[in-house]
Enzyme design. Sequence first.
Site, PDB file in Angstrom:
ATOM      1  N   LYS A   1      -6.740   3.354  -3.294  1.00 30.57           N
ATOM      2  CA  LYS A   1      -7.124   3.334  -1.885  1.00 30.57           C
ATOM      3  C   LYS A   1      -7.402   4.754  -1.420  1.00 30.57           C
ATOM      4  CE  LYS A   1      -5.049   2.103   2.611  1.00 30.57           C
ATOM      5  NZ  LYS A   1      -3.902   1.421   3.254  1.00 30.57           N
TER       6      LYS A   1
ATOM      7  N   LYS B   1      -9.907   0.079  -2.360  1.00 34.49           N
ATOM      8  CA  LYS B   1      -9.804  -0.176  -0.925  1.00 34.49           C
ATOM      9  C   LYS B   1     -10.251   1.071  -0.184  1.00 34.49           C
ATOM     10  CE  LYS B   1      -6.601  -1.330   2.829  1.00 34.49           C
ATOM     11  NZ  LYS B   1      -5.247  -1.815   3.184  1.00 34.49           N
TER      12      LYS B   1
ATOM     13  N   ASP C   1       0.864  -1.179   0.000  1.00 32.98           N
ATOM     14  CA  ASP C   1       0.000   0.000   0.000  1.00 32.98           C
ATOM     15  C   ASP C   1       0.901   1.230   0.000  1.00 32.98           C
ATOM     16  OD1 ASP C   1      -1.686  -2.170   0.644  1.00 32.98           O
ATOM     17  OD2 ASP C   1      -3.002  -0.914   1.861  1.00 32.98           O
TER      18      ASP C   1
END
Length: 224
Positions: free
Chosen positions: A158, A187, A94
């Site tokens: 995300k 996400k 991430d």
Amino acid sequence: MVNSMTDYCRYIDHTLLKPEASSAQIRRLCDEAREFHFHSVCVNSSNVRLAAELLKGTDVAVAAVTGFPLGAMSTAAKAFETETACADGASEIDMVINIGRLKDRDYDYVREDIRSVVTAASKHGAIVKAIIETCLLDNDEKAAACRLAEEAGAAFVKTSTGFGAGGATCEDIIIMRENISENVRIKASGGIRTFADMKRMLDAGADRIGASASVNIIKETYRV
């Protein structure tokens, strides 16, 4: 269709990113992830090796954050951190995009910054989630960030680091979905503390949930 506690658990990246997180807390995080069969644990890169050792042979993946939480470090630093995290056992990365360069509309820089992390991760078979920190962006910038992330090869976009001024919103999920193809997933992360929060994000189009309150979310729902 989501029908059971296990179905909901598999959407969750069980997260501990506090700078003061101890090895004992990482062990507890991994124990909880194993018990509830969360999709992954998400930890800082220095904690990846321990998490990978604890979760070896389970159905729980290890995700690492890189360039976190600001995204303003050099591309080379992000790529190096990614390489190290993957070598230590991370299968998901991430990474935080360079938000300042996005606001400058230096799109080539932003695209190549993400691509460098994707390239480093792919050497180890890992995927990348590009964190765009929606609370710092206007709608046009959110759309641009999503398109650049897809062009660079990110598997996910995300919403948030959880360290910014705001977290995931349904409105942001909708904007993100409108600006990526069906090949890219979303996400939702930041401020998701209840089952109702999680359900709203999934209904809006999120494919994965990042939460530190994962156990409470599941216990609240199923009273386990």
